[in-house]
Write a protein that holds these residues in place. Structure first.
Motif, short mmCIF file in Angstrom:
data_model
loop_
_atom_site.label_atom_id
_atom_site.label_comp_id
_atom_site.label_asym_id
_atom_site.label_seq_id
_atom_site.Cartn_x
_atom_site.Cartn_y
_atom_site.Cartn_z
N GLU A 42 0.97 -1.30 0.07
CA GLU A 42 0.05 -0.03 -0.07
C GLU A 42 0.93 1.15 0.03
O GLU A 42 2.23 1.25 0.37
N ARG A 55 4.59 -2.82 3.05
CA ARG A 55 3.99 -4.10 2.97
C ARG A 55 2.88 -4.11 3.79
O ARG A 55 2.95 -3.34 5.21
N LYS A 56 1.60 -4.50 3.35
CA LYS A 56 0.50 -4.42 4.17
C LYS A 56 0.42 -5.69 5.28
O LYS A 56 1.47 -6.60 5.36
#
Length: 338
Positions: free
Chosen positions: A295, A311-312
């Motif tokens: 994201e 990183r999600k």
């Protein structure tokens, strides 16, 4: 003493695809003979194993992806008890020679492949590390061939015996009695050679995860799915929290510090965050290739390293970081791995 590393992501070529050995072995020529190998050539990016592709169109396929230790033979004798100690194959008896031994291996799709050990060169500064010359039996051409892909910089590549097995997504796993013959021009061997030896420890911790993160970083495998996003002769500067390698702070003929900028931070599963891609594609394009993984968000890692994509699903441990040139600077600066 600080260790610095500037490396080049090189284009490689492929060896012929290998098939399972035929049932009859009586008419076979002996392995480990000098011979000229015909090679099919196509762009491949940075290889994981450093071997030829089993399937031309598939980047993450290999003619030799794993080797078994339990079914080795030397002539008409079986070598039982073969084991891996660090990066060195050890015979059950100190008097037994491994050169000339034939082991059972497999291509990335599981197809059986026979592997002959043709030479062994102990690294002078580290006896736990041995470079091997290997050949595999090609049932199509009925000949023994070098599975390692040659490049202009390393025209006669060797192989390292590395614990663990990698699949076509680039993920590593420990499988009892199996190891990887990693060829010199592939990311697995390169990361060992750069100091990330998965059997070693530093600061009380294992370097196995650092080595795996390095294989992702070397190939610019941001998504952690095996796809590389790098180009020929892309210089990178690598550094980590344990100071196995430290960031380059002074310019040289090979590296211009002022032109370099932060690219990404890495875990064993791929990029944890990044500011841009190595091959110059837009980050939005990359995000679309692995939907749901990243994201847009700001993250400051310190020392001038700032991410715009993260990183999600929570923070992942940052094991490595790297800097590289932007798209325009890559064209201007060509360097040599060291």
């Amino acid at each position: 003493m600080k260790s610095h590393l500037l490396v080049v992501a090189c284009l490689v070529v492929s060896a012929p695809a290998l098939a399972a050995p035929p049932a009859s072995k009586e008419a076979r020529p002996p392995p480990c003979q000098d011979q000229t190998i015909e090679r099919s050539i196509w762009p491949q990016g940075t290889s994981l194993w450093g071997t030829g592709r089993q399937v031309a169109e598939r980047e993450m396929s290999s003619v030799l992806a794993s080797v078994e230790m339990g079914r080795a033979r030397l002539g008409d004798k079986t070598l039982s008890g073969l084991r891996l100690k660090g990066g060195r194959l050890v015979a059950p008896s100190a008097s037994q020679e491994l050169v000339g031994a034939v082991l059972q291996g497999a291509a990335s799709d599981g197809t059986p492949v026979e592997v002959a050990v043709c030479g062994a060169e102990v690294l002078a500064k580290d006896s736990s590390l041995v470079w091997y010359r290997i050949q595999v039996w090609n049932g199509v051409s009925a000949s023994w061939e070098d599975p390692c892909v040659a490049t202009g910089r390393v025209p006669s590549p060797r192989a390292l015996a590395v614990p663990g097995v990698w699949d076509e997504s680039g993920a590593r796993s420990d499988k009892g009695g199996k190891f990887t013959f990693a060829c010199e021009n592939g990311a697995i061997a390169k990361c060992v050679n750069w100091g990330y030896r998965p059997w070693a420890k530093k600061g009380g911790g294992s370097l196995a995860e650092l080595h795996q993160a390095c294989t992702r970083m070397a190939r610019a495998d941001y998504c952690g799915d095996g796809r590389s996003h790098t180009r020929e002769d892309n210089l990178i500067d690598v550094y980590d929290g344990l100071s196995v390698l430290t960031r380059t702070t002074e310019s040289s003929e090979a590296w211009d510090v002022k032109r370099a900028s932060f690219e990404a931070a890495w875990s064993a599963e791929g990029a944890t965050c990044l500011s841009r891609t190595r091959d110059g594609q837009e980050v939005e394009t990359l995000m679309a290739q692995c939907p749901g993984r990243f994201e847009m968000a700001q993250k400051d890692l310190g020392e001038g390293d700032q991410c715009t994509v993260v990183r999600k699903g929570g923070a992942k441990a940052v094991l490595l970081r790297n800097r590289s040139y932007g798209r325009d600077e890559q064209v201007m600066h060509q360097g040599v791995a060291r």
